[in-house]
Design an enzyme around this catalytic site. Structure first.
Site, mmCIF file in Angstrom:
data_model
loop_
_atom_site.group_PDB
_atom_site.id
_atom_site.type_symbol
_atom_site.label_atom_id
_atom_site.label_comp_id
_atom_site.label_asym_id
_atom_site.label_seq_id
_atom_site.Cartn_x
_atom_site.Cartn_y
_atom_site.Cartn_z
ATOM 1 N N ASP A 42 37.166 38.586 52.821
ATOM 2 C CA ASP A 42 36.434 38.161 51.637
ATOM 3 C C ASP A 42 36.975 36.802 51.207
ATOM 4 O O ASP A 42 38.000 36.698 50.554
ATOM 5 C CB ASP A 42 36.616 39.194 50.517
ATOM 6 C CG ASP A 42 35.863 38.816 49.236
ATOM 7 O OD1 ASP A 42 35.396 37.661 49.138
ATOM 8 O OD2 ASP A 42 35.781 39.662 48.331
ATOM 9 N N PHE B 39 39.907 42.502 44.220
ATOM 10 C CA PHE B 39 38.735 42.212 43.409
ATOM 11 C C PHE B 39 37.646 41.702 44.335
ATOM 12 O O PHE B 39 37.739 40.601 44.882
ATOM 13 C CB PHE B 39 39.002 41.173 42.315
ATOM 14 C CG PHE B 39 37.787 40.928 41.473
ATOM 15 C CD1 PHE B 39 37.492 41.766 40.407
ATOM 16 C CD2 PHE B 39 36.903 39.895 41.763
ATOM 17 C CE1 PHE B 39 36.343 41.577 39.642
ATOM 18 C CE2 PHE B 39 35.757 39.697 41.003
ATOM 19 C CZ PHE B 39 35.478 40.541 39.940
ATOM 20 N N LYS C 266 30.228 31.449 46.132
ATOM 21 C CA LYS C 266 30.730 30.450 45.202
ATOM 22 C C LYS C 266 30.536 29.020 45.713
ATOM 23 O O LYS C 266 29.463 28.461 45.637
ATOM 24 C CB LYS C 266 32.191 30.744 44.853
ATOM 25 C CG LYS C 266 32.375 32.052 44.076
ATOM 26 C CD LYS C 266 33.770 32.184 43.539
ATOM 27 C CE LYS C 266 34.006 33.543 42.880
ATOM 28 N NZ LYS C 266 33.191 33.773 41.679
#
Length: 426
Positions: free
Chosen positions: A233, A146, A274
């Site tokens: 990531d 994802f 984030k």
């Protein structure tokens, strides 16, 4: 009804359903404020937040240092675009590159933007440095990944709900099983034109799928051997969430941030988002050394808001909090307690089969199918008992509280989780 008129939870949910696109399925709770590890709904009911906005709020809700940095900068200068220099960006770039050990950073806003940025950098490097013929570059990705929901990213997703009827899809990606070093080696050995390997150190959306401790290091070594960029990531796993500054450090017992990073799986390209802003403002970044980042020239990639003064001020404050409050160490310590306590309960449970994770990114696997609503119903009961979490992949519940949580609070939460699971024992 006036838009300023106070509405109850049902009215707020109904309004959002009527006027907003239905691209999310939220838990039915309407939050109005947050502080530290807690959030309150519109009726002033207090909850532990065990999702942390998918790990964006690692530093806790409304951390005063981060909020004050945003307020101060917002009262001075908010946006210049990159048409001009501003007095915050350069210092932020210096701070960030030193903090993570890279030469350069390309600032963006959202996680998906950062992933797209990394893919573009990787392809451009492949053509201009590695010497692959233009349009022939291939990037290896993992099953169950994802990385976002842009058109390019869903092109290599396994999530058919995210993919269906959004084609045609973008070519140039090879999928392999996650946590399978032999599969990676086979592709690197037999396939031509491989530019990079894009990987999550832990697959959060896949249910906190945690690979073997040496997987990242072996993958990095293989990429080095084949002159392929290792792209990590760390949007969800980075910024102390898993007990070290970056999850690619595995079970490193670093005391601050990555003192031992050079001997672990140091990425060629690092993607962050984030918690780089503590959840206060949209900030993301791609970091790499000069030999890679210098392929990007003026006009070839950018964003009006990327690197704006507020983002720069907020991100510096948010990362300083990580260091000053020893959040990586706290996540590592509390995560071990969480998994130990839940594992003890699961030994005799019929409703939960497994707890897994690293640091304070964990998941409990529910003894039912992905198509069942059991995990959802458990999360509804957790809500009623004062703790907020969400299912992923149908039968898995992710638990990721703010890293400012203390041991007393964690043990209280463990009690709530076990009490709730017992309500569903068969």
């Amino acid at each position: 009804m006036s838009v300023l008129e106070k509405m109850n939870s049902a009215e707020i949910i109904a309004t959002e359903n009527k006027y907003g696109a239905h691209n999310y399925h939220p838990l039915p709770v309407v939050l109005s404020r947050g502080e530290g590890v807690y959030v309150w709904d519109v009726d002033e009911k207090k909850y532990y937040d065990f999702l942390s906005a998918y790990s964006a709020v690692n530093q806790g809700h409304c951390h005063p240092k981060i909020v004050n940095a945003m307020i101060e900068q917002a009262q001075t200068l908010t946006l210049t675009s990159r048409a001009f220099y501003n007095d915050k960006l350069g210092n932020y770039e210096k701070f960030l590159t030193k903090f993570f050990g890279f030469d350069k950073v390309l600032p963006m806003n959202t996680g998906a933007e950062a992933v797209e940025t990394a893919l573009k950098i990787c392809r451009k490097w492949a053509y201009e440095v590695k010497g692959i013929e233009e349009n022939d570059a291939q990037i290896i990705v993992c099953d169950g990944n994802f990385h976002g929901r842009t058109t390019t990213i869903i092109s290599f997703s396994n999530d058919e709900n995210a993919r269906k009827n959004f084609g045609p899809y973008t070519a140039g990606f090879i999928k392999i099983p996650y946590d399978d070093i032999d599969a990676l080696e086979k592709v690197l050995t037999t396939s031509k034109n491989i530019a990079g390997f894009l990987v999550e150190p832990i697959q959060g959306e896949a249910g906190v799928y945690t690979p073997a401790d040496d997987y990242m290091m072996k993958a990095k070594n293989l990429c080095n051997q084949h002159n392929v960029l290792f792209i990590a990531d760390e949007i969800q796993t980075g910024i102390a969430r898993t007990g070290s500054l970056l999850a690619v450090c595995g079970n490193c017992d670093c005391q601050n941030h990555c003192e031992r990073q050079a001997t672990y799986a140091t990425p060629d390209v690092l993607i962050l988002g984030k918690a780089i802003s503590g959840g206060v403002y949209p900030v993301s970044a791609v970091l790499a050394n000069d030999a890679i980042m210098n392929v990007i020239k003026p006009g070839q990639h950018g964003s009006t808001f990327g690197g704006n003064p507020i983002a720069a001020a907020v991100a510096v404050a948010a990362l300083e909090v990580v260091d000053e409050e020893n959040l990586a160490q706290n996540a590592r310590y509390l995560g071990k307690i969480f998994r130990t306590k839940l594992s003890e309960y699961i030994k005799t449970s019929t409703i939960a089969t497994l707890v897994r994770g690293r640091g304070l990114l964990n998941a409990v696997v529910i003894n039912d199918t992905e198509e069942s609503d059991t995990a959802w119903n458990i999360c509804m009961a957790l809500r009623d008992n004062g703790l907020l979490a969400k299912p992923t992949h149908g039968n898995i519940i992710r638990f990721a509280p703010p890293l400012v949580m203390n041991e007393e609070q964690l043990l209280d939460c463990v009690s709530i989780i076990i009490k709730t699971l017992k309500e569903f024992e068969r």
